[in-house]
Design an enzyme around this catalytic site. Structure first.
Site, short mmCIF file in Angstrom:
data_model
loop_
_atom_site.label_atom_id
_atom_site.label_comp_id
_atom_site.label_asym_id
_atom_site.label_seq_id
_atom_site.Cartn_x
_atom_site.Cartn_y
_atom_site.Cartn_z
N HIS A 139 5.56 -35.51 47.22
CA HIS A 139 6.96 -35.87 47.55
C HIS A 139 7.16 -37.38 47.63
CE1 HIS A 139 7.90 -31.71 48.22
NE2 HIS A 139 7.11 -31.60 49.27
N ASP A 174 2.29 -26.17 43.93
CA ASP A 174 2.75 -26.17 45.33
C ASP A 174 4.13 -25.49 45.37
OD1 ASP A 174 2.21 -28.04 48.05
OD2 ASP A 174 4.31 -27.51 47.70
N HIS A 176 6.67 -26.22 46.94
CA HIS A 176 7.77 -27.18 46.96
C HIS A 176 7.76 -27.99 45.66
CE1 HIS A 176 6.55 -26.53 51.23
NE2 HIS A 176 7.86 -26.42 51.38
N ASP A 261 0.73 -23.22 49.25
CA ASP A 261 1.70 -22.76 50.24
C ASP A 261 2.66 -21.70 49.69
OD1 ASP A 261 2.75 -24.76 48.67
OD2 ASP A 261 3.39 -26.04 50.32
ZN ZN Z 1 4.34 -27.68 49.64
#
Ligand code: ZN
Length: 346
Positions: A139, A174, A176, A261
């Site tokens: 991120h 991931d 996200h 995740d």
């Molecule tokens: Zn994540």
């Protein structure tokens, strides 16, 4: 295939007990590693490595933010400031609502980035290597920190690799979207970025239509999936979009932004992957590309993450899952159709 891993106690020093991205998640992984995989020591990234990706002004600001906290004697027993007023300035241990820092955080982040570089160097040398590092990085963009991430380990490793090879692919599984990695390479035609992630979910980017800009158009492939997606959906995205793109690109190096995740027991998401499914995904990459991947730990907060990482190591060792794969959902099929059209896959 030869393989190794990189980890060490330095990653303990960026910590905040009770926070979901704390050292305990890495401790759980390292306590359950398979036997016989060589462990290499973490190394710090040089400033010039960081500056290939991040603006120098951002790095000095981040360094200063971490250092500020060492100037106060209210640092708690864990090395973290809790957030308090001094004069008219609010001094916090957080850069945003969920991204904490402490006096050691900058240093630890440079070790995470340097270890990601080292993992890619091992991969380029023919040995798959997993950088089990933290804080995570995907991120973090060129000039901001976000979502537990301070500096972008995977992007820094990719940028360093591009000083010696022509093309790098990053596969980000991931749950996200790796908005920082995407931002860093969005206009770059030497980095293919493929991300599968939950739709309508933090950080609320990564639409199918985000495909790159300028020379980089077509070099970003985003596959947002509904919550509760299964390995059948992930396999469909890999087999019909990511692997054809990777085969077309012929990268010299593949880096996996490996956040586990999307596991069914992960507390932050609602996906339905099982630990063995990560071995399935790693196996698909290994069989399609015949390149030793570099894996860089991103997120993953559930109790079965160590088992998922062991499944990845087993896949690199040659183990392949023989279990049935569920049929992809209508939503996944629709994503695949859109992506194949957008990316010129016939
Ligand atoms: Zn994540």
């Amino acid at each position: 295939m030869k393989q190794s891993l990189i980890t060490g106690p330095v990653f303990e020093y960026h910590n905040r007990p009770g926070h979901i991205e704390c050292y305990d998640r890495l401790r759980a992984i390292t306590a359950q590693l398979p036997e016989g995989i060589p462990v290499r020591a973490p190394v710090a990234a040089a400033d010039e490595d960081l500056e290939r990706v991040h603006q120098p002004g951002y790095l000095s600001w981040l360094h200063r933010q971490c250092a500020i906290h060492s100037e106060y004697d209210t640092v708690d027993e864990y090395g973290c400031t809790g957030g308090y007023f001094t004069g008219n300035t609010y001094v916090s241990g957080f850069l945003d609502e969920n991204t904490y820092i402490n006096p050691r955080s900058y240093e630890v982040a440079t070790f995470a980035a340097g270890s990601a570089i080292a993992a890619t160097e091992r991969a380029l040398d023919g040995e798959s290597c997993f950088a089990l590092v933290r804080p995570p990085g995907h991120h973090a963009a060129s000039d901001w920190a976000m979502g537990f991430c301070l500096i972008n380990n995977t992007a820094i490793a990719a940028a360093k690799a591009l000083t010696s090879v022509d093309r790098v692919a990053i596969v980000d599984w991931d749950v996200h979207h790796g908005n920082g990695t995407q931002e860093i390479f969005y206009g770059n035609d030497r980095v293919l970025y493929c991300s599968v992630h939950a739709e309508d979910f933090f950080p609320h980017s990564g639409a199918v239509t985000e495909t790159g800009t300028g020379a980089g158009t077509g070099y970003t492939a985003n596959a947002p999936l509904p919550q509760k997606s299964t390995i059948g959906d992930y396999v469909h995205i890999f087999s019909d979009v990511f692997l054809p793109l990777l085969e077309r690109e012929h990268p010299d190096l593949v880096i996996v932004s490996a956040g586990q995740d999307a596991l069914v027991d992960d507390p932050v998401s609602g996906m339905s992957l099982l630990p063995a499914d990560y071995g399935t995904l790693a196996g698909l990459l290994l069989d399609a590309l015949d390149l030793p991947p570099a894996f860089v730990l991103e997120g993953g907060y559930g109790p079965s993450q160590p088992a998922a990482i062991n499944a990845i190591f087993a896949a690199v060792s040659g183990k392949r899952s023989s279990g049935p794969v569920p049929e992809p959902s209508a939503g996944a099929r629709e994503r695949v159709q859109m992506l194949r059209k957008l990316h010129g896959l016939r």
